[in-house]
Design an enzyme around this catalytic site. Structure first.
Site, short mmCIF file in Angstrom:
data_model
loop_
_atom_site.label_atom_id
_atom_site.label_comp_id
_atom_site.label_asym_id
_atom_site.label_seq_id
_atom_site.Cartn_x
_atom_site.Cartn_y
_atom_site.Cartn_z
CG ASP A 167 -38.24 -24.57 32.80
OD1 ASP A 167 -37.46 -24.81 31.86
OD2 ASP A 167 -38.91 -25.46 33.36
CG ASP A 169 -39.90 -29.03 28.54
OD1 ASP A 169 -40.58 -28.44 27.69
OD2 ASP A 169 -38.94 -29.78 28.24
N GLY A 257 -34.02 -25.95 28.41
CA GLY A 257 -33.09 -27.00 28.03
C GLY A 257 -33.69 -27.88 26.95
CE LYS A 301 -33.41 -23.82 31.73
NZ LYS A 301 -34.53 -24.51 32.39
CG ASN A 327 -32.95 -27.55 34.37
OD1 ASN A 327 -33.98 -27.54 35.04
ND2 ASN A 327 -32.96 -27.60 33.05
#
Length: 372
Positions: A167, A169, A257, A301, A327
């Site tokens: 990921d 962030d 995202g 993802k 997520n």
């Protein structure tokens, strides 16, 4: 053939403990005889059953207790397996003692030292074959209050993993890009309100993202460059993790995202093999407040991880996924190894391993990259 594994943990100041001569004659092999993290760790394999040496063990334990040492033992069988115990962080004797005592309750015994330095310790464990999730969650509880990351892992061979997907962030980088853009533009309160509704379950990720992006309408696209230049920071250990992965022949990608402008920057900066994110619509140098194409959400993802694995001629079991939020859960659960990085409780509970204190390079230690 059944055997007994015996280990003694002594304060470094006490030095190692000698076995009685009658017991020493039974030793089939010495696995560990080394000072580690302020302790002397000794480990032996004895080709006899516990019942055959019960009196010797009881007497040894009595003597050890008087000297401030700890003795543990457990039966081993041909069905026993070997795994790795990793401790990463503050090198405290108490941490090692708690870890080994906790694992002993699940019939895991320490073996040879794989790697030992100030902040990292990795050693072989011998114990029952099967899932390691219970051992890992027990360790986390046992080491609560000690600033140290811990994991019991498989002893993977080099080449086992083909892909590392992370990921962006609050994982690969230390900021949340949308939040930083909102703060820069004086929209922090409005974005926070949308985020709160999303966390309360009133909005799904796609709706939440579209509402936040709508607030950016009319913003100069150059704002993104400003955020990258002034606010974007790699998470500690990010560069080291990517370097270690590539040294193992593992391809590395970021999936987010967030927005492609940020992931492209990271791809160039870290020499990543893949970068996936959402595309902000920009017209005449301004952000329109719309997203072009499909949104990269939790399901996407996981799908991306699957597709990349197939393109590499493998499957998800040979992939690693790292993330911090809900997520990220589908890809963390799908990957052969899922790692929660400074994550929400729901993610930590479902990940294979947790990084709660250290940087991303802790993942390299868990995976045995460069340290046995």
């Amino acid at each position: 053939m059944s055997s007994t594994r015996l280990a003694i943990l002594s304060p470094a100041a006490r030095g190692p403990m000698s076995l009685p001569a009658s017991m020493g004659q039974l030793v089939a092999s010495v696995e560990s005889h080394q000072e580690v993290w302020g302790c002397w760790l000794q480990s032996w394999d004895l080709p006899v059953t516990i019942s055959e040496i019960a009196l010797f063990l009881d007497e040894l334990a009595r003597q050890a207790l008087q000297q401030g040492r700890e003795v543990i033992w457990a039966p081993m069988s041909s069905a026993s397996s070997s795994v790795r115990l990793v401790l990463h962080g503050s090198a405290q004797p108490e941490a090692l003692r708690r870890a080994l005592t906790t694992l002993h309750l699940q019939n895991f015994m320490p073996g040879r030292i794989l790697h030992c330095q100030r902040d990292d310790l990795a050693l072989v464990l011998h114990g029952p074959d099967g899932p390691l999730s219970a051992a890992n969650h027990s360790l986390i509880e046992a080491l609560e209050g000690i600033s140290l990351d811990v994991a019991v892992t498989t002893l993977w061979e080099k080449g086992y993993f083909q892909l590392l997907l992370t990921d962006m962030d609050s994982t690969l980088i230390s900021i949340e890009c949308v939040d930083e853009m909102a703060d820069h533009l004086g929209l922090k309160r409005q974005v926070a309100a949308i985020t709160e509704r999303s966390m309360a379950g009133e909005l799904d990720f796609q709706t939440s993202l579209r509402e936040r992006v709508r607030l950016l309408a009319g913003t100069p696209a150059s704002t993104i460059d400003t955020i990258i230049r002034e606010r974007l920071q790699l998470s500690p250990g990010a560069r080291e993790l990517v370097t270690a992965a590539k040294a193992q022949g593992v391809e590395v990608g970021v999936v987010s995202g967030g927005f492609t402008q940020f992931t492209r920057y990271l791809q160039e900066t870290l020499d990543l093999d893949y970068a996936f994110a959402n595309t902000l619509e920009i017209v005449d140098g301004q952000i329109t407040g719309q997203i072009v194409g499909d949104i990269v959400d939790a399901a996407a993802k996981a799908d991306i991880l699957d597709l990349l694995a197939i393109s590499l001629g493998t499957d998800a079991s040979h992939c690693i996924a790292i993330g911090d939020g809900a997520n990220d859960l589908p890809m963390i659960r799908k990957a052969g190894v899922g790692i929660a990085y400074h994550a929400k409780a729901v993610v930590r509970a479902q990940a294979d391993f947790q990084i709660r204190y250290g940087g991303l390079d802790t993942a390299s230690t868990y995976l045995g990259w460069g340290n046995g």
